[in-house]
Each structure stands twice: as structure tokens, then as C-alpha cells.
Design an enzyme around this catalytic site. Structure first.
Site, short mmCIF file in Angstrom:
data_model
loop_
_atom_site.label_atom_id
_atom_site.label_comp_id
_atom_site.label_asym_id
_atom_site.label_seq_id
_atom_site.Cartn_x
_atom_site.Cartn_y
_atom_site.Cartn_z
N ASP A 414 44.13 33.91 37.12
CA ASP A 414 43.49 35.16 37.54
C ASP A 414 42.72 35.74 36.35
O ASP A 414 43.29 35.90 35.26
CB ASP A 414 44.54 36.17 38.02
CG ASP A 414 43.90 37.41 38.64
OD1 ASP A 414 43.68 37.41 39.85
OD2 ASP A 414 43.64 38.37 37.89
N ILE A 415 41.43 36.01 36.53
CA ILE A 415 40.62 36.57 35.45
C ILE A 415 41.06 38.01 35.19
O ILE A 415 41.16 38.82 36.11
CB ILE A 415 39.12 36.51 35.80
CG1 ILE A 415 38.67 35.06 35.96
CG2 ILE A 415 38.28 37.21 34.73
CD1 ILE A 415 37.23 34.90 36.38
N GLU A 457 38.82 36.49 42.23
CA GLU A 457 38.82 36.00 40.85
C GLU A 457 40.02 35.10 40.58
O GLU A 457 40.35 34.83 39.43
CB GLU A 457 38.81 37.17 39.86
CG GLU A 457 40.04 38.04 39.86
CD GLU A 457 39.97 39.20 40.84
OE1 GLU A 457 40.62 40.22 40.57
OE2 GLU A 457 39.26 39.09 41.86
#
Length: 537
Positions: A414-415, A457
Site C-alpha cells: 500500500d502506497i 493504491e
């Protein structure tokens, strides 16, 4: 020291020997790649090093190194020891070498923190009037595994191309400050090469149709106006480099004539395709399951059934509903040919088959089938597998891991603070960050790994035949490197990090497997982000 710890110590010792030999192979290939004129002189050394690697890897049961080494040895049989390496074979060996490089990275030696030698691609040449832009591009390209060089004059570029043909050239249309001088330089360069170099043109002016036509005729794949930022350019450069070698088509041939079937197999293999031949129509279901063809070639008339009947059976299976089917027959009646195609076929070739016609038909049908399949199973923004197909692949890998008693890991990424990126720089820049991470992952993971965009994301990675400690180490290295990458946003640059959770399969359902990786991801978030967490039991 107990038996288990002694076995682990021996395993690590064996792994180091194989890894060391793999590095010898990689370094020898680098010598060949850097000086093509001397490639034949290093062929024997390269073959001997690879053969030694295969023997070591087989002895210590390291399958990925064994497979990569065998592939290299098989390709070397097509290289005459007295001749320089040709472009086609070089790209094929390069593909196997990159697989070996990733395998070497995956089986990390825990007592040696030195990163395995990473094979560097042939260079990308940059000829821009804006030297600051050229410098920024080179720094960015380094992060993505490219070796880039910038030039200030046309003569320097021409001399460099004579020594080493680049994968692609980024060229200013008016390079040298004269109108269309860059195009003229490229025209001169292309005359010296049998196969054209892909060119990406940049211009500060909206070119006339005459200028754009001239650029296209000289090998221009792109014409950028106004100038774009490094992120967009790197995406295009990746598209036109040999890192994207096209996988051979998998073609299943059913023909009751063994002689005709062998002839077809020879033609297909000579064209670089993977062929699977059967002569008994009753074996079609097994062949479909075992081979998973992309294209099917059927003889129209066989003892016991017709090709049309076989086509109908094939079309009753959802997974093969869109696979192209090509009929082969001496039938010249167009009405009967059209009727046959209406019952599940896509094309009709009349015997005797012209090999060139056959290969052209397969390429045309294959390209279209792959494009349609990509629309169904891939995310349109990143080109990675979509959520649904990622879960389908996970189910398949669980079955394979159970059958072969091999380890399997699943990772969720996950960004960090992605909403802030969108809010600060805008959604187009956010999209570019997503594409940047997807390209980063594709270049640093094995071809046997599966990468998907899980949603928003979030990314998911399936790592077959991988121990949890190795998965954590390789993803942690990717995390560290990605955090150093400067993301361009107009005249500004910023860094992005990601958090990751890794789970190792424990004979559970795919849903439970995903949930453990997801919980590990949230543990990373709770521990301050920008880290990798390995899930517990």
C-alpha cells in the site's frame, strides 16, 4: 548443534556456492554484452561457467537456477563459436540471464548482505539540447535498471552508436540548434543498422506535418510536444526496449496425419513459437488442460470426428471461448469454409499450407487474442493483473504449491499517504506514481511471480516457490530503493514510500491467506509505515 540447525547451515553453504557461480555467469555475460566484437572470444568461458552452474544447482536442488542455466545452454547451441552474437539470440539469452539474476536475488545469502550483481541492459542514448533535463533522465533511468548516456554533439552520438547499438534514442528534433538537425542525425544513423533503432523525438515546437512525417519515416515511434516530464518519458522508453521481449505463442495442433503434424511442428518452432502436437482427437481435453494454448489449429476431417465438432467441444469451456481456432483442410468450397467458421472457427487455411501464410495468420490472430485477453484480466492504468485475475492466479498457485509441496508467499503493498500525493500534486501525478511502482516491481521480480493491482493504491504479489524470509528480504530491498526514487511533478520532485505485509501459505484457503497478508500490511502501517512485516501463524 541439533540436526535441523546443521541442515540449515549446510543449505546456506550450498546456496552460497550456487549464488557465487551464478555471479560468475552474470559477470561473463556482461563482458560479452559490453563488447559485441569480442563476444565470440568469451563464448567458451560463458558456456563453461553456465554448465558448472547447472551442475551445482542440480546437486543442491535449486530448481530456478537449474532451469535458467539450462535455458542459456540450450540457446548457446544456436551460437556458432566462430561468429559474433546476433541481435535475436542476444535478446533471448538476455531474457534467461535476467531470470537467473532474479533467482540469485531471491535466494538471499543471509550471512552476506552484498546485493547480487544485477545485469544492466544495453544503453539508452539521450541527445537533448536541455542538458539539465538529460541529467535528470539519466538519474531516473538508473533506478529502473537502465544504463543511459547523454551526448552534446551529433558526432559523439554517431561514434557511440557505431561502437554499441543502443536499445532506443531520445532525440531533440533540433539537436545541435539547427532546424530538424536531430532528425537528419537519426536518418544517418539508421542507414548503418540492419534493424532500425526505436526513436523517441522531443520538440519545443509543434512540428508541421512534413516534420512529423520525416521523424516517423526515420524510425520515430513517438513525437512529444510540448516536452514531457521524466516519468512519462521513462514509461515510453520502457515500451521500446528489449526488456519487453514478447513471449512465444503457444500453439496446439491437432492433425491425424503424423507427417503433417511433424511438419507443422517444425514450421512453428522455426518461427520461434512453442508447439504441442497431438494426432488423436480424443486427447484434445487433456492437451487443453496440460498445455493451455493461445491458438489452436485443427484438421477439418479426421477419423471418428470433424474439426468442427472438436471446435464446438472446445467452445463449451469458458476459458477457451475466445482462443483463436484455425482450420486446416484441402476443402476449397468457400461456402463450406464459411460454414465451418460459423461453428467455432476463426480462420481457414487450405492445404498445402504456405508456411509464411500460416505464421502471418498466427501472428495476426495471436496479437488480437492477447490484446482482448489483456483488456479482460489487466488493469488499464498500470498493465498489471486486475483484482479478479490476481485472486484466480493465487488459487492456481495454491494448488501447485500443494501438489509440489513447495513454499508460497503472498504480499500486499500500500502506497503511504497516497491521498496526500493526489491532493498536493493532482491525480495525473498520482497515476504516474502508480505506474512507476508497477514498473519498479515488474523489473525487480521474477517472471514466475505475479503482480496485480488489488485496488486503488494497493498492490498484490504472488511469489511461488519462495520462503517467507526470502520474500521479506527481496520486498524490503525494493521498498528501500523505491523510497529513493524522485517522482517528478513539473518543476518539483518528491519521494514516495510504501508499506508491505507478507504471508506464507499454511495449507489454508486463499481468503484466509489474503487476510493474513492484509493484517501484516496494517501492522506495517501501525509501526510507522515504510516497512515490511512478515505475518505470523
Amino acid at each position: 548443534m541439533n540436526d535441523e540447525s546443521q541442515k540449515e547451515k549446510l543449505r546456506q553453504h550450498f546456496a552460497r556456492r550456487v549464488t557465487t557461480q551464478a555471479r560468475v555467469v552474470l559477470d561473463t555475460w556482461q563482458k560479452i554484452h559490453e563488447d559485441r566484437n569480442m563476444s565470440a572470444a568469451h563464448r567458451g568461458e560463458f558456456a563453461a561457467a553456465t554448465d558448472k552452474l547447472v551442475r551445482y544447482a542440480q546437486r543442491f536442488e535449486m530448481a530456478s537456477h537449474t532451469d535458467a542455466g539450462k535455458k542459456v545452454l540450450g540457446l548457446l547451441e544456436n551460437w556458432d563459436s566462430d561468429t559474433p552474437l546476433d541481435d535475436t539470440l542476444e535478446r533471448q539469452i538476455q531474457d534467461a540471464i535476467e531470470t537467473l539474476s532474479r533467482s540469485t536475488l531471491r535466494r538471499t545469502d543471509h550471512e552476506n548482505t552484498e546485493a547480487p550483481h544485477q545485469y544492466r541492459r544495453t544503453p539508452v542514448y539521450i541527445a537533448l539540447s536541455n542538458q539539465e533535463m538529460a541529467g535528470r533522465l539519466i538519474r531516473q533511468l538508473e533506478f529502473f535498471g537502465f544504463r543511459a548516456s547523454a551526448f552534446t554533439t551529433a558526432s559523439e552520438l554517431i561514434e557511440a552508436c557505431a561502437l554499441h547499438k543502443p536499445e532506443t534514442i531520445l532525440m531533440d528534433v533540433n539537436f545541435g540548434n539547427d532546424v530538424n538537425a536531430g532528425i537528419a542525425t537519426i536518418e544517418h544513423l539508421q542507414e548503418r543498422h540492419d534493424t532500425p533503432i526505436p526513436i523517441i523525438f522531443m520538440s519545443d515546437e509543434d512540428g508541421t506535418i512534413e516534420t512529423r512525417l520525416r521523424a516517423s519515416r526515420s524510425g520515430g515511434e513517438e513525437f512529444f510536444y510540448p516536452a514531457v516530464d521524466p516519468g512519462q518519458l521513462i514509461e515510453k522508453i520502457e515500451t521500446y526496449t528489449h526488456g519487453n521481449t514478447v513471449e512465444p505463442y503457444k500453439v496446439l495442433v491437432l492433425d491425424d496425419s503424423r507427417a503433417q503434424a511433424k511438419y507443422m511442428e517444425t514450421v512453428l518452432k522455426k518461427a520461434g513459437m512453442t508447439a504441442h502436437i497431438i494426432t488423436d482427437p480424443m486427447q484434445i481435453i487433456n492437451a487443453l488442460e496440460e498445455f493451455s494454448p493461445e491458438i489452436i489449429i485443427l484438421d477439418m476431417y479426421m477419423p471418428g470426428c470433424t474439426g468442427m465438432e472438436i471446435a464446438r467441444v472446445i467452445r463449451q469451456q469458458d476459458r477457451f471461448h475466445s482462443v483463436p481456432i484455425i482450420y486446416l483442410s484441402a476443402e476449397e468450397d468457400v461456402t463450406k469454409q464459411l460454414h465451418a467458421m460459423s461453428l467455432g472457427g476463426d480462420d481457414f487455411l487450405t492445404k498445402p499450407i504456405d508456411p509464411k501464410h500460416l505464421i502471418a495468420t498466427i501472428h495476426n490472430r495471436g496479437r488480437r487474442a492477447r490484446s482482448l485477453l489483456a483488456l479482460m484480466i489487466r488493469d488499464s492504468l498500470t498493465g498489471l493483473y486486475n483484482h479478479t485475475h490476481t485472486l484466480h492466479l493465487l488459487e492456481q498457485e495454491i494448488v501447485r504449491a500443494r501438489q509440489k509441496d513447495q513454499p508460497l508467499c503472498f504480499a500486499m503493498i500500500d502506497i503511504d499517504y497516497f491521498k496526500k500525493v493526489n491532493d498536493t500534486f493532482g491525480h495525473p501525478i498520482g497515476d504516474r506514481v502508480l505506474r512507476s511502482l508497477s514498473m519498479f516491481l515488474k523489473q525487480r521480480l521474477r517472471k514466475t511471480d505475479h503482480i496485480g493491482r488489488y485496488g486503488g493504491e494497493e498492490f498484490a504479489i504472488i511469489l511461488p516457490d519462495t520462503r517467507p524470509s526470502d520474500a521479506r528480504n527481496v520486498l524490503n530491498e525494493i521498498r528501500e530503493r523505491f523510497s529513493e526514487l524522485l517522482q517528478p511533478a513539473g518543476d518539483r520532485e518528491f519521494n514516495v514510500t510504501f508499506s508491505c505485509g507478507v504471508a506464507s501459505w499454511q495449507n489454508e484457503s486463499s481468503q484466509a491467506f489474503c487476510e493474513r497478508a492484509d493484517r501484516a500490511l496494517y501492522t506495517s502501517k501501525e509501526h510507522g509505515r515504510n516497512c515490511v512485516t512478515l505475518a505470523g501463524s
